[in-house]
Design an enzyme around this catalytic site. Structure first.
Site, PDB file in Angstrom:
ATOM      1  N   ASP A 110      24.283  23.129  46.174  1.00  8.92           N
ATOM      2  CA  ASP A 110      23.005  23.806  46.004  1.00  8.92           C
ATOM      3  C   ASP A 110      23.265  25.044  45.140  1.00  8.92           C
ATOM      4  OD1 ASP A 110      20.386  24.523  46.103  1.00  8.92           O
ATOM      5  OD2 ASP A 110      20.163  24.327  48.269  1.00  8.92           O
ATOM      6  N   TYR A 111      22.206  25.716  44.795  1.00  8.82           N
ATOM      7  CA  TYR A 111      22.208  26.847  43.857  1.00  8.82           C
ATOM      8  C   TYR A 111      23.199  27.937  44.268  1.00  8.82           C
ATOM      9  CZ  TYR A 111      19.517  29.628  40.399  1.00  8.82           C
ATOM     10  OH  TYR A 111      19.084  30.343  39.303  1.00  8.82           O
TER      11      TYR A 111
END
Ligand code: NOJ
Length: 753
Positions: free
Chosen positions: A281-282
């Site tokens: 994820d980011y």
């Protein structure tokens, strides 16, 4: 003969697959033999187009990095021009001309926005859900997007968590089926087809169990709990062939999921057989530092070693892996394995044959927001809606007379689109007011008033941009205008709830009621004595105790998407008889959370006697939810009878048929989701009070009845044991069939193993 033919066909098919795999392997090996270390690490780097997305870090110098072969993919744009520009740069100006992946959060549609996932799940309609994913992939691929960060399959039992809107609710069985349907919808049968895209199941793992429902918070649970309730939907996505997986932000067993070898390799690859690639994820690798797992070089090495292939935005891989390789902290084969997996995904998409195959101006014009897609959105909107209350058959409304239409979501284009509408074309959305106009023509007089802003809470207003609807006026004056409209009308329709930004990522709430100022409006409307229909638009279960007591009709419309207004009108005026059922429990108050139907029994279960002090209960609220999992009414009524089992004493690996008769006892034709639950009262690991194990959607005309049959096999009796094996144990089982998890007919059987 048939069997022999089938075996021959299967052998031929697997032979063809093996030959294809060998071709891919040879192609990728050849390409990799030409790649420098820097280029190999470059494939592991996923960046944005240089804009902020869902975190504080912004990708920079993207063009230069693409030229140097330091980028494997980009995400966050649905612009044909930008995607084409970046792909052109990669395949003309980088040394090896390796095409890029283009990702986007196409969560519930690209431009044609469908209901938020929690709404779609309420339809219990797998075919419909698959169709929406198919349409989303077709639209996304036309503008060059070849990878969606969906499905989000995190089981959530806490409606304070804003991201409950993006998933399918609290049940692993239903959640698994939906996960599979969505993967099929996005990926189709052939990833190389120009209208299919890579799916990405997320957030692996357990992201939905954030403590206190606060986004990004710690997760801690037993292995038995995670394997029984939380992991099955990710696994189902893998079994459906999902091409990619996204790691989650949270920790699992005290280790950030992104750095968990157990999750990313032992379970995902060795046990479940996943063959695609894993993206973080980011900035999840960088965030491991904040979790306490070491500096950027250390955490990047840990993530790679754990089994992560691509680093979203953080550039920990890009900036530290070479050093870690020199220092022996990672091996060349760790890097090459990840690089190979990413190149394989590109190969499967057909990008090496034609890097522009997902950019199709003709399809962009004909398929995006096509009448068929809009029709599907309207249908999906209506099918997602859940009728929570309908006293004295107030609904459906007549298409005559005068209606007061009020509330901040009644004439609102943007918020009914719901969280993550990304590229959704909200300017072409249909508001409820417009929907009424289109469906009713001149047959009804509509008195519209805003009545209230979405919220007047300064803390909320400081965080969310509500300027698209906010009217600077005294709240009391807004209410007075609405009351005036109500007094001049036969009936009031109040469209209240949340703005799109009040659920979704980074949108946790500790009070999940309708915002106070809207509630004041609702109370004033109820006080007029006019019948009030409450239409709710929101992305999570809300606490509706006051509403359930005082408002005669409540329709949960979720965030219905681009065709919101038409879908609401279709349901309110009876063109569609609602059939949705909630997939996440609605609590009475926040203090009851976490509250879910498949809970364990306690040693002191409460049996309704308030005088019985030492029981598992509260002093100030009952244990039961306001609306249980699986609940939803219809304009008609259904009667359940005759739950029968083909045998009550099966032996061994056989099957039992449970049948129940359902009769439409009301005046409208309607759909009903018949639900099957199983309890296992005595087991070596304590079992929940019941578990959903089947359902069937039926449609009955008034007076019609149908016998619905479910086949029960030992497979449905299996549970996770302490050693994490799935197995079943003989003994007593209770089979329940009913209209929701709390209202069921039950029958007992004794199954000898
Ligand atoms: C963060 C979110 O958690 C994830 O769901 C999303 O896919 C990425 N950002 C990319 O936008």
């Amino acid at each position: 003969m048939k069997k022999i033919l089938f075996i021959c066909f299967s052998l031929l098919l697997s032979g063809a697959v093996l030959a294809q795999d060998a071709k891919m392997e040879a192609f990728v090996s050849d390409l990799m033999s030409k790649m420098t270390l820097e280029e190999k690490i470059g494939q592991l780097n996923l960046v944005t187009f240089g804009e902020i997305q869902t975190g504080a870090v912004v990708s920079s110098g993207v063009d230069a990095k693409i030229r140097k072969g330091q980028v494997g993919g980009l995400f966050g744009s649905s612009s044909f021009k930008d995607i084409k520009g970046a792909q052109t740069l990669a395949v003309t100006n980088s040394r090896l001309k390796i095409p890029l992946l283009f990702g986007l959060d196409v969560i519930h549609g690209l431009k044609t926005t469908f209901p938020v996932p929690l709404g779609l799940a309420s339809s219990w309609d797998l075919e419909l859900i698959e169709k929406t994913a198919r349409a989303a992939a077709a639209e996304a691929s036309a503008v060059g997007v070849n990878w969606t960060f969906s499905p989000m399959v995190d089981i959530a039992r806490d409606p304070r968590w804003g991201r409950i809107a993006e998933g399918n609710g609290e049940d692993p069985y239903l959640g698994s089926l939906i996960a599979g349907a969505m993967v099929k919808g996005y990926q189709g049968k052939d990833l190389a087809a120009p209208n299919t895209i890579l799916a990405c199941v997320k957030h692996y793992a357990l992201y939905g169990a954030a403590e206190a429902g606060r986004d990004y918070n710690t997760v801690d649970m037993s292995r038995v709990q995670m394997h029984e309730f939380y992991l099955p939907p990710y696994r189902a996505a893998v079994e459906a062939g999902v091409a990619t997986v996204m790691s989650s932000f949270n920790e699992v067993d005290g280790i950030p999921a992104t750095g968990s070898h157990y999750l990313m390799t032992d379970l995902l690859r060795s046990t479940w057989g996943f063959k695609g690639f894993v993206v973080t994820d980011y900035t999840a690798i960088n965030e491991m530092t904040m979790h306490g797992a070491g500096n950027l070089q250390e955490v990047s090495a840990k993530a790679l070693k754990a089994g992560i292939d691509q680093d979203m935005v953080g550039e920990g891989f890009l900036t530290t892996l070479e050093k870690s390789l020199k220092e022996g902290k990672v091996s060349l084969s760790d890097i090459e394995t990840a690089c190979r997996r990413i190149l394989e995904a590109k190969y499967k998409l057909g990008l090496f044959e034609d890097p522009f195959r997902y950019l199709d101006e003709k399809r962009e014009k004909s398929e995006i927001l096509s009448p068929e897609n809009r029709k599907l959105a309207r249908e999906a909107g209506a099918r997602s809606m859940v009728l929570l209350k309908n006293e004295k058959q107030l609904l459906p409304l007549k298409k005559s007379g005068t209606i007061a239409l009020v509330g901040p979501l009644a004439d609102n284009l943007k918020d009914p689109m719901g969280t993550w509408f990304v590229a959704g074309d909200w300017n072409s959305a249909v508001t409820v007011r417009k929907g009424f106009e289109n469906v009713l023509g001149n047959s009804v007089r509509v008195n519209y008033a805003l009545g209230a802003n979405i919220s007047e809470d300064p803390m909320l207003l400081a965080q969310l941009d509500l300027t698209h609807t906010y009217v600077k006026k005294n709240p009391a004056d807004l209410i007075a205008e609405a009351v005036d409209a109500a007094k001049k009308s036969d009936v009031v329709v109040a469209v209240l709830g949340e703005s799109e930004a009040m659920s979704g990522e980074a949108a946790s709430r500790s009070d999940i009621g309708i915002p106070e100022n809207q509630k004041d409006l609702l109370k004033a409307l109820v006080n007029t004595g006019k019948p009030v229909v409450l239409v709710l638009m929101n992305g999570r279960p809300l606490t509706l105790t006051w509403e359930a007591e005082h408002v005669p009709a409540i329709l949960e419309a979720w965030a219905p998407g681009i065709e919101a207004g038409h879908a609401v009108a279709d349901v309110l005026f009876g063109d569609y008889n609602p059939s949705g059922k909630i997939t996440a429990t609605f609590p009475r108050n926040v203090g009851q959370i976490p509250l879910y139907y498949n809970h364990k029994n306690t040693g002191r279960p409460y049996d309704g006697n308030l005088k019985d002090k030492y029981k598992s209960k509260y002093l100030d609220v009952v244990n039961e939810p306001l609306y249980p999992f699986g609940y939803g009414l219809s304009y008609t009524t259904f009667e359940y009878s005759d739950l029968k089992l083909s045998t009550s004493a099966p032996k061994g690996l056989t099957s039992v048929t449970a049948s129940v008769t359902v009769k439409n006892t009301g005046k409208f034709a309607g759909g009903e989701t018949v639900q099957l639950y199983i309890s296992d009262p005595v087991a070596s690991v304590n079992q929940p009070v019941k578990k959903l194990k089947g359902f069937e959607k039926i449609f009955l005309k008034p007076g019609e009845s149908k016998e619905v049959r479910f086949t029960i096999t030992p497979e449905q009796l299996k549970f996770i044991h302490s050693d994490l094996s799935w197995d079943w144990e003989g003994g007593e089982f209770v089979i329940h069939a009913g209209t929701n998890s709390a209202e069921v007919k039950s029958a007992v059987l004794n199954w000898e193993k």
